[in-house]
Design a protein around this motif. Structure first.
Motif, PDB file in Angstrom:
ATOM      1  N   UNK A 198       0.833  -1.201   0.000  1.00 36.05           N
ATOM      2  CA  UNK A 198       0.000   0.000   0.000  1.00 36.05           C
ATOM      3  C   UNK A 198       0.869   1.253   0.000  1.00 36.05           C
ATOM      4  N   UNK A 199       1.949   1.242   0.759  1.00 40.40           N
ATOM      5  CA  UNK A 199       2.859   2.389   0.804  1.00 40.40           C
ATOM      6  C   UNK A 199       3.493   2.642  -0.562  1.00 40.40           C
ATOM      7  N   UNK A 200       3.963   1.596  -1.221  1.00 44.00           N
ATOM      8  CA  UNK A 200       4.560   1.754  -2.552  1.00 44.00           C
ATOM      9  C   UNK A 200       3.531   2.276  -3.539  1.00 44.00           C
ATOM     10  N   UNK A 201       2.311   1.771  -3.473  1.00 40.01           N
ATOM     11  CA  UNK A 201       1.265   2.237  -4.381  1.00 40.01           C
ATOM     12  C   UNK A 201       0.977   3.722  -4.160  1.00 40.01           C
ATOM     13  N   UNK A 202       0.908   4.146  -2.923  1.00 38.17           N
ATOM     14  CA  UNK A 202       0.637   5.560  -2.636  1.00 38.17           C
ATOM     15  C   UNK A 202       1.791   6.463  -3.076  1.00 38.17           C
ATOM     16  N   UNK A 203       3.016   5.987  -2.923  1.00 39.95           N
ATOM     17  CA  UNK A 203       4.175   6.765  -3.386  1.00 39.95           C
ATOM     18  C   UNK A 203       4.128   6.924  -4.898  1.00 39.95           C
ATOM     19  N   UNK A 204       3.817   5.849  -5.602  1.00 41.91           N
ATOM     20  CA  UNK A 204       3.730   5.920  -7.061  1.00 41.91           C
ATOM     21  C   UNK A 204       2.597   6.855  -7.481  1.00 41.91           C
ATOM     22  N   UNK A 205       1.473   6.808  -6.785  1.00 41.51           N
ATOM     23  CA  UNK A 205       0.366   7.706  -7.111  1.00 41.51           C
ATOM     24  C   UNK A 205       0.751   9.165  -6.880  1.00 41.51           C
ATOM     25  N   UNK A 206       1.516   9.421  -5.831  1.00 43.80           N
ATOM     26  CA  UNK A 206       1.962  10.793  -5.566  1.00 43.80           C
ATOM     27  C   UNK A 206       2.911  11.277  -6.660  1.00 43.80           C
ATOM     28  N   UNK A 207       3.808  10.412  -7.091  1.00 44.29           N
ATOM     29  CA  UNK A 207       4.734  10.779  -8.170  1.00 44.29           C
ATOM     30  C   UNK A 207       3.969  11.044  -9.458  1.00 44.29           C
ATOM     31  N   UNK A 208       3.010  10.198  -9.764  1.00 44.35           N
ATOM     32  CA  UNK A 208       2.212  10.384 -10.977  1.00 44.35           C
ATOM     33  C   UNK A 208       1.393  11.667 -10.887  1.00 44.35           C
ATOM     34  N   UNK A 209       0.890  11.994  -9.697  1.00 46.00           N
ATOM     35  CA  UNK A 209       0.154  13.247  -9.516  1.00 46.00           C
ATOM     36  C   UNK A 209       1.027  14.461  -9.768  1.00 46.00           C
ATOM     37  N   UNK A 210       2.270  14.410  -9.319  1.00 48.88           N
ATOM     38  CA  UNK A 210       3.197  15.519  -9.572  1.00 48.88           C
ATOM     39  C   UNK A 210       3.500  15.641 -11.055  1.00 48.88           C
ATOM     40  N   UNK A 211       3.696  14.514 -11.707  1.00 50.55           N
ATOM     41  CA  UNK A 211       3.948  14.538 -13.152  1.00 50.55           C
ATOM     42  C   UNK A 211       2.750  15.135 -13.879  1.00 50.55           C
ATOM     43  N   UNK A 212       1.555  14.775 -13.437  1.00 52.18           N
ATOM     44  CA  UNK A 212       0.335  15.300 -14.062  1.00 52.18           C
ATOM     45  C   UNK A 212       0.258  16.821 -13.931  1.00 52.18           C
ATOM     46  N   UNK A 213       0.629  17.358 -12.770  1.00 53.56           N
ATOM     47  CA  UNK A 213       0.591  18.810 -12.578  1.00 53.56           C
ATOM     48  C   UNK A 213       1.644  19.512 -13.424  1.00 53.56           C
ATOM     49  N   UNK A 214       2.799  18.896 -13.591  1.00 53.22           N
ATOM     50  CA  UNK A 214       3.856  19.498 -14.392  1.00 53.22           C
ATOM     51  C   UNK A 214       3.460  19.529 -15.862  1.00 53.22           C
ATOM     52  N   UNK A 215       2.775  18.521 -16.323  1.00 53.50           N
ATOM     53  CA  UNK A 215       2.443  18.395 -17.736  1.00 53.50           C
ATOM     54  C   UNK A 215       1.308  19.342 -18.148  1.00 53.50           C
ATOM     55  N   UNK A 216       0.572  19.883 -17.215  1.00 49.46           N
ATOM     56  CA  UNK A 216      -0.559  20.752 -17.539  1.00 49.46           C
ATOM     57  C   UNK A 216      -0.156  22.015 -18.295  1.00 49.46           C
ATOM     58  N   UNK A 217       1.117  22.351 -18.316  1.00 50.01           N
ATOM     59  CA  UNK A 217       1.544  23.576 -18.991  1.00 50.01           C
ATOM     60  C   UNK A 217       1.791  23.362 -20.480  1.00 50.01           C
ATOM     61  N   UNK A 218       1.751  22.133 -20.958  1.00 52.29           N
ATOM     62  CA  UNK A 218       2.025  21.838 -22.366  1.00 52.29           C
ATOM     63  C   UNK A 218       0.836  22.127 -23.263  1.00 52.29           C
TER      64      UNK A 218
END
Length: 108
Positions: free
Chosen positions: A28-48
Motif C-alpha cells: 500500500x505504501x509503494x502504491x501511494x508513493x507511485x500515485x503521488x509521483x504520478x500526480x506531480x507529473x500530471x501537474x507538471x504536464x498541464x503547462x504543455x
C-alpha cells in the motif's frame, strides 16, 4: 489440547501474521508513493499544448494501471509464499503464457 492450539496460533500470528501485515503495508505504501509521483507529473504536464496533455494523460493512465498490476502480483506471490504455498508452478505458468502472448504478438 486448546492450550497447544492457542499457543500454535499465537506463534503463527507473531511470525507469519506479522510478515503478512508487513507485506500488505509495504504494498500500500509503494502504491501511494507511485500515485503521488504520478500526480506531480500530471501537474507538471498541464503547462504543455493540448496534444501533449492528451498524450500525457494516456501514458499516465497506462503507468497507473501497470504499477497497480505489478504491485498486486508481487504482493500476492509474496503472501502465497508466506502462507507456505509453492509459487514455482505459478511462475512457470505465467512464463509460458507470456511467451505465447509475445510470439502471438509478432504476427500483428
Amino acid at each position: 489440547m486448546t492450550d497447544i492450539l492457542s499457543q500454535s496460533v499465537w506463534v503463527w500470528l507473531t511470525t507469519h501474521g506479522a510478515r503478512v501485515l508487513l507485506i500488505l503495508l509495504v504494498a500500500v505504501l509503494i502504491y501511494r508513493i507511485i500515485q503521488a509521483i504520478i500526480g506531480r507529473i500530471r501537474r507538471v504536464i498541464e503547462v504543455g499544448t493540448l496534444e501533449h496533455r492528451k498524450q500525457a494523460v494516456t501514458l499516465i493512465g497506462i503507468c497507473q494501471s501497470a504499477s497497480f498490476v505489478v504491485i498486486v502480483l508481487v504482493a500476492s506471490l509474496m503472501l502465497l509464499t508466506e502462507l507456505g504455498l509453492d509459487i514455482t508452478p505459478l511462475i512457470a505458468g505465467a512464463s509460458i503464457v507470456g511467451l505465447a502472448i509475445s510470439l502471438g504478438a509478432q504476427t500483428f
